[in-house]
Design a protein around this motif. Structure first.
Motif, PDB file in Angstrom:
ATOM      1  N   ALA A 141      19.999  23.235  50.476  1.00  0.00           N
ATOM      2  CA  ALA A 141      19.402  22.558  51.844  1.00  0.00           C
ATOM      3  C   ALA A 141      18.507  23.458  51.443  1.00  0.00           C
ATOM      4  O   ALA A 141      17.042  23.062  52.407  1.00  0.00           O
ATOM      5  CB  ALA A 141      20.811  23.511  52.171  1.00  0.00           C
ATOM      6  N   SER A 145      14.868  20.557  51.616  1.00  0.00           N
ATOM      7  CA  SER A 145      14.937  20.330  53.033  1.00  0.00           C
ATOM      8  C   SER A 145      13.045  20.471  53.369  1.00  0.00           C
ATOM      9  O   SER A 145      12.124  21.299  52.690  1.00  0.00           O
ATOM     10  CB  SER A 145      15.355  21.622  54.436  1.00  0.00           C
ATOM     11  OG  SER A 145      14.995  22.191  53.640  1.00  0.00           O
ATOM     12  N   ASP A 150      15.029  20.240  59.467  1.00  0.00           N
ATOM     13  CA  ASP A 150      15.903  19.678  58.620  1.00  0.00           C
ATOM     14  C   ASP A 150      16.444  20.876  57.481  1.00  0.00           C
ATOM     15  O   ASP A 150      17.546  20.567  57.501  1.00  0.00           O
ATOM     16  CB  ASP A 150      14.961  19.147  57.414  1.00  0.00           C
ATOM     17  CG  ASP A 150      14.016  17.549  57.531  1.00  0.00           C
ATOM     18  OD1 ASP A 150      14.918  17.616  58.780  1.00  0.00           O
ATOM     19  OD2 ASP A 150      13.242  17.177  56.754  1.00  0.00           O
ATOM     20  N   MET A 154      20.285  20.915  58.140  1.00  0.00           N
ATOM     21  CA  MET A 154      21.303  20.752  56.814  1.00  0.00           C
ATOM     22  C   MET A 154      22.950  22.115  56.846  1.00  0.00           C
ATOM     23  O   MET A 154      24.014  21.775  56.647  1.00  0.00           O
ATOM     24  CB  MET A 154      20.729  20.369  55.684  1.00  0.00           C
ATOM     25  CG  MET A 154      20.171  19.590  55.682  1.00  0.00           C
ATOM     26  SD  MET A 154      19.625  19.344  53.922  1.00  0.00           S
ATOM     27  CE  MET A 154      19.727  19.563  52.848  1.00  0.00           C
ATOM     28  N   THR A 157      25.503  21.817  59.667  1.00  0.00           N
ATOM     29  CA  THR A 157      26.407  20.742  58.940  1.00  0.00           C
ATOM     30  C   THR A 157      26.927  20.879  58.033  1.00  0.00           C
ATOM     31  O   THR A 157      28.602  21.122  58.527  1.00  0.00           O
ATOM     32  CB  THR A 157      25.438  19.470  58.660  1.00  0.00           C
ATOM     33  OG1 THR A 157      24.619  18.879  59.665  1.00  0.00           O
ATOM     34  CG2 THR A 157      26.253  18.147  58.304  1.00  0.00           C
TER      35      THR A 157
END
Length: 283
Positions: A141, A145, A150, A154, A157
């Motif tokens: 990530a 990113s 972003d 991430m 998630t």
């Protein structure tokens, strides 16, 4: 890489200062994660050099955190278990490094890691020593990113998927933490166990497993962190008033607990508040 752009959507910010931005996690994660933090260097401090570096005392809050640091085009990680002792770090905003923090709520790291939290209490190590899968996912990530938005998406998630797989927080711990937050820790172990219809011994076992500290220690840490927030918010000048608000028998008992946890007396803290940091988003 997100470090090229530290701007972020305003609706995600829950606080900021000249060197840090505090960011809210996904709503489904707020039970486990207090906030994400981006810390970045101060250009004016960089010009001054090392003469501006000072110590910062971190107040224990019985919860863990994950830290990713970007420096010299390299990314490194560390993970801290629940803390019961003060930790002294350097205010190094003069250095060209950027850090990304995941600050867990008490018990949150246990749900994410699946590890008995007493094993991580007052421990600092690399993320890979706890979970190589989590380390790889978070590193990815950081690496791909393009900006902070972003990155947050991430990381959210990653943690949402982990929570779906891992068992949820123990219902007694969930209830106990809610009661402690509502009362600011101003109750006894006996009262807390009675509220949750379990024995003090069983409650203590659950706290050690899911939080990393005993019930009594957690209540004490909750009260002291709350007292520090009161000092900051209302500019209290009298420790006697604080000790009464927190339900202490007298001022000396409050002073004893405060010094045991923070390493200094309340009076010394009041004189040098900028040298201490406690988590206002958790208590």
């Amino acid at each position: 890489m997100f470090f090229d752009d530290i701007s972020i959507k305003e609706h995600l910010k829950i606080g900021e200062n000249p060197n840090q931005i505090y960011i809210a996690p996904h709503p489904l994660l707020r039970k486990y994660i207090a906030h994400y933090t981006i810390s970045f260097p101060d250009k004016d401090e960089i010009k001054k050099g090392s003469e501006c570096i000072t110590d910062l005392t971190l107040i224990p809050d019985s919860s863990g955190c994950i830290i990713y640091t970007y420096e010299n085009n390299k990314i490194s990680s560390s993970i801290w278990g629940a803390t019961t002792k003060t930790v002294i770090v350097k205010k190094d905003f003069d250095l060209p490094k950027i850090r990304f923090f995941v600050e867990f709520m008490p018990g949150g790291l246990g749900v994410i890691s699946g590890i008995k939290q007493s094993e991580l209490c007052d421990i600092q190590t690399e993320v890979g020593q706890v979970s190589k899968v989590l380390e790889a996912a978070l590193y990815r990530a950081m690496e791909v990113s393009n900006n902070v938005d972003d990155l947050i998406y991430m990381v959210d998630t990653i943690f949402l998927r982990i929570i779906e797989k891992n068992k949820s927080q123990h219902e007694v711990i969930t209830s106990a933490l809610d009661i402690i937050k509502f009362t600011n820790g101003i109750l006894t172990v006996k009262q807390l166990s009675s509220e949750n219809y379990v024995s003090e011994r069983h409650l203590n076992r659950l706290f050690n497993e899911y939080i990393g500290v005993s019930t009594k220690t957690f209540l004490r840490l909750a009260r002291i962190n709350y007292s520090m927030n009161l000092f900051k918010k209302y500019d209290y000048k009298s420790c006697l008033n604080i000790s009464q608000v927190l339900g202490y028998f007298d001022q000396s008992h409050f002073t004893h607990d405060f010094k045991h946890i923070c390493g200094v007396s309340p009076d010394a803290f009041l004189k040098n508040m900028s040298d201490f940091y406690n988590e206002s988003f958790k208590y």
